[in-house]
Design an enzyme around this catalytic site. Structure first.
Site, mmCIF file in Angstrom:
data_model
loop_
_atom_site.group_PDB
_atom_site.id
_atom_site.type_symbol
_atom_site.label_atom_id
_atom_site.label_comp_id
_atom_site.label_asym_id
_atom_site.label_seq_id
_atom_site.Cartn_x
_atom_site.Cartn_y
_atom_site.Cartn_z
ATOM 1 N N GLU A 165 0.829 -1.199 0.000
ATOM 2 C CA GLU A 165 0.000 0.000 0.000
ATOM 3 C C GLU A 165 0.867 1.254 0.000
ATOM 4 O OE1 GLU A 165 -3.769 -2.159 2.206
ATOM 5 O OE2 GLU A 165 -2.970 -0.346 3.112
ATOM 6 N N CYS B 269 4.826 -4.909 16.225
ATOM 7 C CA CYS B 269 4.323 -3.864 17.128
ATOM 8 C C CYS B 269 2.823 -4.074 17.309
ATOM 9 C CB CYS B 269 4.606 -2.481 16.554
ATOM 10 S SG CYS B 269 6.369 -2.145 16.313
ATOM 11 N N HIS C 236 6.975 5.778 20.836
ATOM 12 C CA HIS C 236 5.674 5.275 21.291
ATOM 13 C C HIS C 236 5.584 4.847 22.757
ATOM 14 C CE1 HIS C 236 4.798 5.641 17.126
ATOM 15 N NE2 HIS C 236 5.432 4.547 16.759
ATOM 16 N N CYS D 8 -2.120 6.381 9.714
ATOM 17 C CA CYS D 8 -0.933 5.789 10.338
ATOM 18 C C CYS D 8 -1.294 4.509 11.089
ATOM 19 C CB CYS D 8 -0.312 6.803 11.296
ATOM 20 S SG CYS D 8 1.163 6.196 12.121
#
Length: 393
Positions: free
Chosen positions: A114, A138, A244, A364
């Site tokens: 993609e 993740c 993160h 995202c």
């Protein structure tokens, strides 16, 4: 060679399962940097400047037919047709968001990746994939749930830029904003595909190709530390770190790679990169996806400020984008605001990234593509069923 570098080399080799082509196949010129193309022409007994001409035809004019290259003589064109081709991934499905974002499913062999085009008032960014699937697992990312299939080749990476440019009109006046920025933030971990990602970025930077400035090409990584150390010796582009979490305990849980390369190791490597890089005014972008009551508390903001106190950076806070079977929730606006304000009190530049393309799963963390699903989940849950098949440009 250090133990870490040896480990990294073995990791890259383990993921280096790009499609192998028989030697009899034609050379895809999109797999070559300009220097490699000049070497090819030298082997053919031709002047190296022919490579410069060919690069311009491919990347300035979007040409993939040798017959249309008018300043290359017919004899050479015929010779090229015998041994070479210009082949980019083709678009199988296109989706357009209400906010102008476009997502393409591009065919690479029997699988899909993609690519996302994000237009804004002052720029247009193309989000490019580097692998089919991802090996890093993740927990908050849709791509990671599909497992890893293979690395993309140089032509499959730079070909995403070429194909998107054909569609949105980089090669002509169409009234559509041309691509001004490329971010290696699509499917996959780019640092686990260095052998193909670096040449692709070299083509992005090459004035005979796309001629993008260093600050307009960004590589985002979850933190493959030895590979980042290698990259800083090879190429200078803007760097984004998918952090993160503000502490190792939490990052171990949501990003398993942290068990191998913890936050201190990662930030030490980032500082070394910034010492030699001038791509982004000596700053790194820190990406931080906000997960409701997981990593978005005030205490997490204070911890993050401590981690970043000596790092020249901009912080991008990313509202989490849901996907099926995900174990997390989206942070409320009030928690996002509180997190942002806490960091700003320390003097950081903190931006809450505007979610783009979420109505077509282009936001995202939502990219998954039609990969060979290592987790055996079906891709029928994806929204590509609502897309349209397109003719390739």
């Amino acid at each position: 060679m250090s133990e870490q570098t040896q480990t990294c080399a073995s990791e890259i080799q383990a993921t280096n399962v790009a499609v192998q082509h028989p030697k009899s196949e034609k050379i895809n010129l999109m797999n070559l940097t300009r220097q490699e193309m000049r070497e090819l022409f030298a082997e053919m007994g031709e002047k190296p400047f022919r490579a410069d001409q060919l690069m311009k035809w491919i990347y300035h004019f979007g040409e993939d037919n040798f017959d249309n290259m008018s300043n290359i003589n017919k004899v050479l064109r015929e010779k090229l047709k015998q041994i070479a081709e210009i082949k980019a991934p083709e678009v199988s499905v296109e989706q357009r968001s209400s906010d102008g974002t476009i997502k393409w499913a591009m065919q690479v062999g029997d699988q899909q990746i993609e690519t996302v085009y994000i237009p804004e008032d002052d720029r247009a960014t193309l989000c490019v994939s580097s692998q089919v699937g991802c090996a890093l697992a993740c927990k908050f990312c849709s791509t990671a749930q599909q497992g890893f299939n293979r690395n993309l080749t140089v032509s499959e990476i730079i070909g995403q830029v070429w194909r998107a440019s054909k569609i949105i009109g980089n090669f002509g006046v169409t009234g559509v904003r041309p691509i001004t920025n490329v971010v290696m933030m699509g499917m996959g971990e780019p640092l686990l595909n260095l052998n193909n990602v670096i040449p692709a970025m070299e083509i992005m930077l090459d004035d005979f190709a796309y001629g993008l400035s260093k600050r307009r090409v960004t590589l985002s990584t979850a933190g493959v530390v030895p590979a980042l150390d290698i990259m800083r010796e090879k190429i200078d582009v803007a760097l984004a770190i998918s952090l993160h979490a503000p502490n190792d305990e939490l990052r171990d849980e949501i990003m398993p790679i942290n068990k191998k390369y913890n936050i201190k190791m990662l930030m030490d490597s980032v500082h070394k990169y910034l010492e030699v890089s001038n791509a982004n005014h000596g700053k790194v972008t820190i990406e931080y996806v906000l997960l409701d009551h997981v990593n978005d508390g005030t205490e997490h903001a204070h911890q993050l400020a401590e981690v970043l106190k000596n790092t020249p950076c901009k912080i991008n806070l990313i509202p989490w984008n849901p996907f099926p079977e995900a174990p997390y929730g989206k942070s409320s606006n009030s928690r996002v605001d509180r997190f942002q304000k806490t960091l700003m009190e320390y003097g950081f530049t903190v931006i809450v990234r505007k979610t783009r393309g979420d109505d077509i799963d282009a936001a995202c963390g939502q990219l998954a593509g039609d990969v060979i699903d290592r987790t055996k989940r079906t891709m029928e849950k994806r929204k590509f069923g609502k897309g349209i098949a397109v003719q390739n440009h």
